[in-house]
Design a protein around this motif. Structure first.
Motif, PDB file in Angstrom:
ATOM      1  N   UNK A 119       0.799  -1.216   0.000  1.00 62.09           N
ATOM      2  CA  UNK A 119       0.000   0.000   0.000  1.00 62.09           C
ATOM      3  C   UNK A 119       0.833   1.269   0.000  1.00 62.09           C
ATOM      4  N   UNK A 120       1.812   1.314   0.884  1.00 62.55           N
ATOM      5  CA  UNK A 120       2.641   2.527   0.977  1.00 62.55           C
ATOM      6  C   UNK A 120       3.434   2.740  -0.312  1.00 62.55           C
ATOM      7  N   UNK A 121       3.916   1.644  -0.872  1.00 57.86           N
ATOM      8  CA  UNK A 121       4.695   1.751  -2.117  1.00 57.86           C
ATOM      9  C   UNK A 121       3.833   2.266  -3.258  1.00 57.86           C
ATOM     10  N   UNK A 122       2.619   1.758  -3.368  1.00 58.63           N
ATOM     11  CA  UNK A 122       1.735   2.179  -4.454  1.00 58.63           C
ATOM     12  C   UNK A 122       1.334   3.643  -4.322  1.00 58.63           C
ATOM     13  N   UNK A 123       1.120   4.105  -3.102  1.00 62.51           N
ATOM     14  CA  UNK A 123       0.790   5.520  -2.906  1.00 62.51           C
ATOM     15  C   UNK A 123       1.992   6.408  -3.226  1.00 62.51           C
ATOM     16  N   UNK A 124       3.182   5.915  -2.927  1.00 57.97           N
ATOM     17  CA  UNK A 124       4.380   6.662  -3.279  1.00 57.97           C
ATOM     18  C   UNK A 124       4.531   6.743  -4.799  1.00 57.97           C
ATOM     19  N   UNK A 125       4.226   5.618  -5.482  1.00 52.75           N
ATOM     20  CA  UNK A 125       4.270   5.613  -6.944  1.00 52.75           C
ATOM     21  C   UNK A 125       3.220   6.557  -7.514  1.00 52.75           C
ATOM     22  N   UNK A 126       2.056   6.624  -6.874  1.00 57.89           N
ATOM     23  CA  UNK A 126       1.005   7.534  -7.320  1.00 57.89           C
ATOM     24  C   UNK A 126       1.467   8.987  -7.239  1.00 57.89           C
ATOM     25  N   UNK A 127       2.164   9.307  -6.168  1.00 57.03           N
ATOM     26  CA  UNK A 127       2.646  10.680  -6.001  1.00 57.03           C
ATOM     27  C   UNK A 127       3.658  11.065  -7.071  1.00 57.03           C
ATOM     28  N   UNK A 128       4.334  10.058  -7.615  1.00 46.60           N
ATOM     29  CA  UNK A 128       5.355  10.322  -8.630  1.00 46.60           C
ATOM     30  C   UNK A 128       4.814  10.186 -10.052  1.00 46.60           C
ATOM     31  N   UNK A 129       3.530   9.915 -10.193  1.00 46.18           N
ATOM     32  CA  UNK A 129       2.937   9.712 -11.515  1.00 46.18           C
ATOM     33  C   UNK A 129       3.041  11.009 -12.328  1.00 46.18           C
ATOM     34  N   UNK A 130       3.670  10.963 -13.502  1.00 46.62           N
ATOM     35  CA  UNK A 130       3.876  12.193 -14.278  1.00 46.62           C
ATOM     36  C   UNK A 130       2.576  12.678 -14.906  1.00 46.62           C
ATOM     37  N   UNK A 131       2.485  13.942 -15.233  1.00 41.55           N
ATOM     38  CA  UNK A 131       1.297  14.472 -15.906  1.00 41.55           C
ATOM     39  C   UNK A 131       1.261  14.032 -17.363  1.00 41.55           C
ATOM     40  N   UNK A 132       0.082  14.079 -17.954  1.00 43.72           N
ATOM     41  CA  UNK A 132      -0.055  13.791 -19.379  1.00 43.72           C
ATOM     42  C   UNK A 132       0.393  15.010 -20.175  1.00 43.72           C
ATOM     43  N   UNK A 133       0.705  14.845 -21.470  1.00 41.87           N
ATOM     44  CA  UNK A 133       0.505  13.655 -22.323  1.00 41.87           C
ATOM     45  C   UNK A 133       1.538  12.564 -22.081  1.00 41.87           C
ATOM     46  N   UNK A 134       1.096  11.314 -22.323  1.00 37.73           N
ATOM     47  CA  UNK A 134       1.957  10.156 -22.145  1.00 37.73           C
ATOM     48  C   UNK A 134       2.279   9.523 -23.491  1.00 37.73           C
ATOM     49  N   UNK A 135       3.438   8.868 -23.530  1.00 33.33           N
ATOM     50  CA  UNK A 135       3.824   8.118 -24.728  1.00 33.33           C
ATOM     51  C   UNK A 135       4.579   6.868 -24.304  1.00 33.33           C
ATOM     52  N   UNK A 136       5.241   6.196 -25.244  1.00 32.36           N
ATOM     53  CA  UNK A 136       5.922   4.940 -24.947  1.00 32.36           C
ATOM     54  C   UNK A 136       7.098   5.111 -23.986  1.00 32.36           C
ATOM     55  N   UNK A 137       7.545   6.349 -23.774  1.00 30.93           N
ATOM     56  CA  UNK A 137       8.664   6.595 -22.869  1.00 30.93           C
ATOM     57  C   UNK A 137       8.199   6.794 -21.427  1.00 30.93           C
ATOM     58  N   UNK A 138       6.897   7.042 -21.236  1.00 27.21           N
ATOM     59  CA  UNK A 138       6.385   7.415 -19.917  1.00 27.21           C
ATOM     60  C   UNK A 138       6.604   6.341 -18.872  1.00 27.21           C
ATOM     61  N   UNK A 139       6.342   5.079 -19.241  1.00 26.79           N
ATOM     62  CA  UNK A 139       6.509   3.975 -18.281  1.00 26.79           C
ATOM     63  C   UNK A 139       7.934   3.916 -17.758  1.00 26.79           C
ATOM     64  N   UNK A 140       8.903   4.040 -18.618  1.00 28.53           N
ATOM     65  CA  UNK A 140      10.296   3.975 -18.189  1.00 28.53           C
ATOM     66  C   UNK A 140      10.646   5.158 -17.299  1.00 28.53           C
TER      67      UNK A 140
END
Length: 443
Positions: free
Chosen positions: A367-388
């Motif tokens: 749970x804590x890890x996923x919320x931390x990942x959520x906080x780091x989620x970049x804004x759109x627009x997204x492309x094939x490079x976004x996941x990396x």
């Protein structure tokens, strides 16, 4: 050259008779011959028009076309003429025994350690005895008197084959109600419509010897037909596949999402020296040789069919699959998922993953890890490079590495342990959907 496929419309076409249809159609195409579709519907009690329609639909879906077609029920006058010819020559004779009487005779012969074949007692019946039987209300059925010889032919699959007619009961060709049986009707059709090659199942080997004798009694030439008998299909464990045919109808495979190219490619080479490969009908026909089919029974392995279907789908362009995709699915979606699906039926799930609603499993320990990942989620627009870019930021912030970085995110976003590349799926999902699933999985 003319070949035929002659199914009875008493059920849906399954992989066993589809294999025979494919073999005949490919052989005809390879040699520039005519392919005939004959509907063997003389069994009036079991034949159904809906099965004829289903047969046409399923064969067309497989990509099998025919040059001519007819129903046996439209040729009853031709069978009647053949019956009269055989009666006149003395080869067709009336019989009056009941089923109980025949069963008693078979049991008696077995007790005497004799083969349980028909004793031809009715051949010794006098005209007076026949008249008396008919006066008593009995109606005869008619048997064909087989020759006392061994019929032999060079089979294109089984090699030199022979049937000792002396060891077979004289077959019934006409029932007491006057209806003709397949054994005679098939011979008449093959002779009168110019069939030259008969490719069918190994279970017809004995029947072939009988039908050669009937054909010659009707004036056919010695060696008029070329024969190839395909070995029967077994399941993965070596058991009889016939017990599972209901689940292996072409209609069922179609509904499960198996592509017709995979089915035809698999059945065309099953049991042969050639490995199955996803090929077009014309490409398969160009190299098809029934003599390369093994004499041993072939095993139908669903895992092999699925593996071949996966190869077909991996190569399929968007235009060829568009009509079978979920409504609204794009080319980008297809290119993202086509390498990870075995069947068309799986596409609905992946469309829900990227464009619909799924409920990801809650990952209590993450749970804590996923919320931390959520906080780091970049804004759109997204492309094939976004996941990396995103996972690199998550890794740097959490100190995690390898599977511990990627796996919790994949499960939270797709609900699956494995699947298409996340770099391709992420832009299709969009920021809001990804954020919501991370929150749900983190609860």
């Amino acid at each position: 050259m003319k070949l035929r496929f002659a199914p009875s419309p008493t059920g849906l076409i399954h992989v066993g008779n589809a294999r025979q249809a494919i073999a005949n159609a490919l052989y005809a195409r390879r040699h520039g011959g005519t392919f005939q579709l004959r509907i063997d519907d003389t069994d009036r009690e079991r034949s159904r028009d809906e099965y004829v329609d289903a047969l046409h639909t399923d064969l067309a879906w497989l990509g099998i076309t025919w040059d001519e077609t007819f129903r046996q029920s439209d040729r009853l006058d031709r069978y009647a003429a053949a019956i009269e010819t055989l009666k006149a020559s003395g080869r067709l004779y009336p019989c009056f025994e009941s089923e109980q009487e025949l069963a008693s005779k078979r049991e008696a012969r077995i007790r005497m350690r004799k083969p349980p074949i028909y004793d031809r007692a009715m051949l010794r019946m006098t005209a007076e005895q026949r008249a008396q039987a008919e006066a008593n209300g009995k109606v005869p059925y008619w048997r064909f008197r087989l020759s006392d010889r061994t019929v032999a032919w060079d089979d294109m699959v089984m090699g030199r084959s022979q049937v000792k007619l002396q060891s077979i009961s004289d077959p019934v060709l006409v029932r007491a109600d006057g209806t003709v049986l397949y054994t005679l009707a098939s011979v008449v059709d093959d002779m009168e419509t110019g069939v030259t090659h008969v490719l069918r199942g190994e279970d017809h080997l004995t029947n072939t010897g009988v039908q050669i004798d009937i054909a010659e009694a009707l004036g056919g030439k010695v060696g008029q037909f070329a024969f190839a008998h395909l070995p029967l299909l077994l399941d993965e464990a070596g058991g009889k596949l016939s017990k599972r045919f209901d689940g292996l109808s072409i209609r069922a495979l179609r509904q499960d999402g198996i592509d017709p190219v995979a089915i035809v490619s698999y059945l065309a080479r099953l049991g042969s020296a050639d490995d199955p490969a996803p090929l077009s009908f014309d490409d398969l026909a160009a190299s098809y040789d029934v003599r390369r089919v093994s004499r041993s029974a072939a095993r139908f392995d669903m895992r092999q069919l699925l593996a071949l279907n996966r190869r077909v789908m991996h190569q399929m362009p968007f235009g060829a699959i568009r009509d079978r995709l979920p409504e609204g699915a794009t080319e980008a979606f297809w290119m993202a998922v086509r390498g990870n699906v075995d069947m068309v039926s799986e596409l609905r799930h992946w469309w829900d993953v990227v464009g619909g609603v799924i409920v990801p499993p809650v990952q209590d320990d993450e749970g804590a890890y996923l919320l931390q990942a959520l906080a780091l989620l970049p804004p759109e627009p997204w492309d094939a490079q976004t996941w990396k870019d995103w996972t690199t930021a998550v890794r740097d912030a959490t100190g995690r590495s390898g599977k511990s970085v990627f796996h919790p995110l994949r499960v939270a976003l797709t609900g699956e342990e494995k699947g298409p590349e996340m770099r391709d799926l992420l832009p299709l999902m969009g920021h809001d959907r990804v954020a919501e699933r991370l929150r749900i999985a983190a609860r």
